[in-house]
Design a protein around this motif. Sequence first.
Motif, PDB file in Angstrom:
ATOM      1  N   SER A 182      33.949  56.038  28.639  1.00 13.75           N
ATOM      2  CA  SER A 182      32.768  56.292  29.456  1.00 13.75           C
ATOM      3  C   SER A 182      31.795  55.119  29.475  1.00 13.75           C
ATOM      4  O   SER A 182      30.914  55.061  30.325  1.00 13.75           O
ATOM      5  N   ARG A 183      31.965  54.156  28.555  1.00 14.57           N
ATOM      6  CA  ARG A 183      30.986  53.070  28.475  1.00 14.57           C
ATOM      7  C   ARG A 183      31.524  51.742  28.991  1.00 14.57           C
ATOM      8  O   ARG A 183      30.838  50.726  28.929  1.00 14.57           O
ATOM      9  N   VAL A 184      32.755  51.706  29.501  1.00 13.00           N
ATOM     10  CA  VAL A 184      33.312  50.460  30.012  1.00 13.00           C
ATOM     11  C   VAL A 184      33.707  50.618  31.472  1.00 13.00           C
ATOM     12  O   VAL A 184      33.918  51.733  31.956  1.00 13.00           O
ATOM     13  N   ILE A 185      33.822  49.488  32.182  1.00 13.69           N
ATOM     14  CA  ILE A 185      34.165  49.523  33.600  1.00 13.69           C
ATOM     15  C   ILE A 185      34.980  48.286  33.951  1.00 13.69           C
ATOM     16  O   ILE A 185      34.783  47.205  33.387  1.00 13.69           O
ATOM     17  N   ASN A 186      35.906  48.440  34.862  1.00 16.41           N
ATOM     18  CA  ASN A 186      36.636  47.317  35.430  1.00 16.41           C
ATOM     19  C   ASN A 186      35.847  46.741  36.604  1.00 16.41           C
ATOM     20  O   ASN A 186      35.333  47.494  37.444  1.00 16.41           O
ATOM     21  N   LEU A 187      35.783  45.431  36.684  1.00 20.66           N
ATOM     22  CA  LEU A 187      35.079  44.790  37.795  1.00 20.66           C
ATOM     23  C   LEU A 187      35.720  45.121  39.143  1.00 20.66           C
ATOM     24  O   LEU A 187      35.050  45.152  40.171  1.00 20.66           O
ATOM     25  N   LYS A 188      37.014  45.396  39.125  1.00 22.04           N
ATOM     26  CA  LYS A 188      37.707  45.735  40.368  1.00 22.04           C
ATOM     27  C   LYS A 188      37.244  47.082  40.923  1.00 22.04           C
ATOM     28  O   LYS A 188      37.394  47.361  42.114  1.00 22.04           O
ATOM     29  N   ASP A 189      36.667  47.934  40.077  1.00 27.19           N
ATOM     30  CA  ASP A 189      36.110  49.196  40.560  1.00 27.19           C
ATOM     31  C   ASP A 189      34.903  48.958  41.461  1.00 27.19           C
ATOM     32  O   ASP A 189      34.561  49.798  42.290  1.00 27.19           O
ATOM     33  N   ILE A 190      34.257  47.804  41.279  1.00 27.30           N
ATOM     34  CA  ILE A 190      33.084  47.464  42.079  1.00 27.30           C
ATOM     35  C   ILE A 190      33.485  46.592  43.270  1.00 27.30           C
ATOM     36  O   ILE A 190      32.989  46.778  44.384  1.00 27.30           O
ATOM     37  N   ASN A 191      34.377  45.641  43.020  1.00 31.64           N
ATOM     38  CA  ASN A 191      34.892  44.766  44.080  1.00 31.64           C
ATOM     39  C   ASN A 191      36.411  44.898  44.124  1.00 31.64           C
ATOM     40  O   ASN A 191      37.120  44.216  43.382  1.00 31.64           O
ATOM     41  N   PRO A 192      36.942  45.787  44.980  1.00 29.75           N
ATOM     42  CA  PRO A 192      38.387  46.050  45.011  1.00 29.75           C
ATOM     43  C   PRO A 192      39.238  44.835  45.364  1.00 29.75           C
ATOM     44  O   PRO A 192      40.444  44.832  45.090  1.00 29.75           O
ATOM     45  N   MET A 193      38.636  43.806  45.957  1.00 26.29           N
ATOM     46  CA  MET A 193      39.375  42.609  46.341  1.00 26.29           C
ATOM     47  C   MET A 193      39.498  41.602  45.192  1.00 26.29           C
ATOM     48  O   MET A 193      40.174  40.582  45.313  1.00 26.29           O
ATOM     49  N   LEU A 194      38.852  41.896  44.090  1.00 26.25           N
ATOM     50  CA  LEU A 194      38.827  40.948  42.969  1.00 26.25           C
ATOM     51  C   LEU A 194      40.191  40.850  42.278  1.00 26.25           C
ATOM     52  O   LEU A 194      40.887  41.843  42.095  1.00 26.25           O
ATOM     53  N   THR A 195      40.562  39.627  41.909  1.00 21.84           N
ATOM     54  CA  THR A 195      41.773  39.375  41.130  1.00 21.84           C
ATOM     55  C   THR A 195      41.424  38.469  39.955  1.00 21.84           C
ATOM     56  O   THR A 195      40.348  37.856  39.917  1.00 21.84           O
ATOM     57  N   ILE A 196      42.341  38.370  39.005  1.00 20.13           N
ATOM     58  CA  ILE A 196      42.162  37.451  37.872  1.00 20.13           C
ATOM     59  C   ILE A 196      42.004  36.029  38.385  1.00 20.13           C
ATOM     60  O   ILE A 196      41.155  35.258  37.901  1.00 20.13           O
ATOM     61  N   GLU A 197      42.787  35.640  39.379  1.00 18.24           N
ATOM     62  CA  GLU A 197      42.744  34.282  39.929  1.00 18.24           C
ATOM     63  C   GLU A 197      41.376  33.990  40.558  1.00 18.24           C
ATOM     64  O   GLU A 197      40.812  32.907  40.359  1.00 18.24           O
ATOM     65  N   LYS A 198      40.837  34.955  41.313  1.00 18.10           N
ATOM     66  CA  LYS A 198      39.531  34.752  41.937  1.00 18.10           C
ATOM     67  C   LYS A 198      38.434  34.634  40.882  1.00 18.10           C
ATOM     68  O   LYS A 198      37.512  33.824  41.016  1.00 18.10           O
ATOM     69  N   LEU A 199      38.525  35.441  39.840  1.00 29.61           N
ATOM     70  CA  LEU A 199      37.537  35.358  38.761  1.00 29.61           C
ATOM     71  C   LEU A 199      37.649  34.023  38.035  1.00 29.61           C
ATOM     72  O   LEU A 199      36.639  33.390  37.711  1.00 29.61           O
ATOM     73  N   SER A 200      38.875  33.574  37.780  1.00 30.37           N
ATOM     74  CA  SER A 200      39.088  32.284  37.125  1.00 30.37           C
ATOM     75  C   SER A 200      38.489  31.149  37.955  1.00 30.37           C
ATOM     76  O   SER A 200      37.820  30.251  37.414  1.00 30.37           O
ATOM     77  N   ASP A 201      38.696  31.179  39.259  1.00 31.93           N
ATOM     78  CA  ASP A 201      38.128  30.155  40.147  1.00 31.93           C
ATOM     79  C   ASP A 201      36.601  30.197  40.138  1.00 31.93           C
ATOM     80  O   ASP A 201      35.935  29.147  40.119  1.00 31.93           O
ATOM     81  N   ALA A 202      36.032  31.411  40.144  1.00 30.42           N
ATOM     82  CA  ALA A 202      34.572  31.556  40.114  1.00 30.42           C
ATOM     83  C   ALA A 202      33.991  31.030  38.811  1.00 30.42           C
ATOM     84  O   ALA A 202      32.916  30.413  38.789  1.00 30.42           O
ATOM     85  N   LEU A 203      34.707  31.250  37.695  1.00 32.89           N
ATOM     86  CA  LEU A 203      34.254  30.731  36.402  1.00 32.89           C
ATOM     87  C   LEU A 203      34.236  29.210  36.397  1.00 32.89           C
ATOM     88  O   LEU A 203      33.297  28.587  35.894  1.00 32.89           O
TER      89      LEU A 203
END
Length: 334
Positions: A182-203
């Motif tokens: 109940s206290r954790v969330i996946n970022l993909k739940d907020i942005n369904p288009m998000l992938t590990i690759e996109k997050l890596s590029d943003a970092l």
Amino acid sequence: MQNNFKLKIIKSLSYDPWYNLALEEKLFYEVSDNEILLYLWQNKNTVVIGRNQNPWRECRYNELEKDGGKLARRLSGGGAVYHDLGNLNFTFIMKKNFFSIDRQLQVIINAVNKLGIKSEFSGRNDIVTDEKKFSGNAFYYDGDRCYHHGTLLVSADMTKLAKYLKVSKEKIQSKGIKSVKSRVINLKDINPMLTIEKLSDALEESFTEIYDCNISERIEKNADTDINEINNIYEKYSSWEWRYGQTPKFQIEFYKRFHFGDIELLLNLKNSYVNEVVVYSDAMDSSLVLDIKKSLHGIKFTNEDIINKLETLKEKYDNDIIMEIQKWIMEKKL
């Protein structure tokens, strides 16, 4: 103005937690004076516990290993986390003169903001969105070297997270939550288009923006070709002794949840003197826990002797924390 540091990005192509933690340690001890490293890595079906945690209390290890998963123990303090390929891990590695937790956190928060997700740092080590955690952070220091690492939940299997992690009732109550899920969330739940690759590029983009410097070098590491370089470190991380440790029967067991983390104190006595000590904790400062263990070994098992030994730690650590532990021991009326 020209920066007096170089930015480097290292990516592991391995999903083996023991290799990835061994590589992290190797990078930590080899970082140059003018380097700031961002190390990105992923583990497959893994529970990683903090330096001083009790694996039996924190993890359903039998179920994890039956399902082909691995238990790993890191150098830093803090609590247990679940890793799978829906999770991206990051580590900032540098010398002390460049180390800034606020700046490093801003790299993460800025990257997530780029993906349309508002976030903020919360509590002692969490990054949250809408009061739900998607990143846990921990820190490690040795001499003039520092690292800051953490998790980023993108599309992790929450069912497995809840299945393998055991969270004490005291910890859940202290955070005012119903369950670990109940206290954790996946970022993909907020942005369904998000992938590990996109997050890596943003970092990577955020890393250059926050430090106002271009990447000087990108390196990919592969366990198949690099394992010989870190074989001794890998053997440590994969060993039973490092991951589980020795757990003889203890005559005395104390446990308490403090605001800075929990402490489980296990003691064996011989002729009224402490001859075996184990201290488990999810406290962020891993060295504090190790020093408590050292200070209690060999002393007479009395309130006065324990209180006096803990008093010597006030020179190095937060006085309020030591006083809380002393008060707890006094309440035991040994």
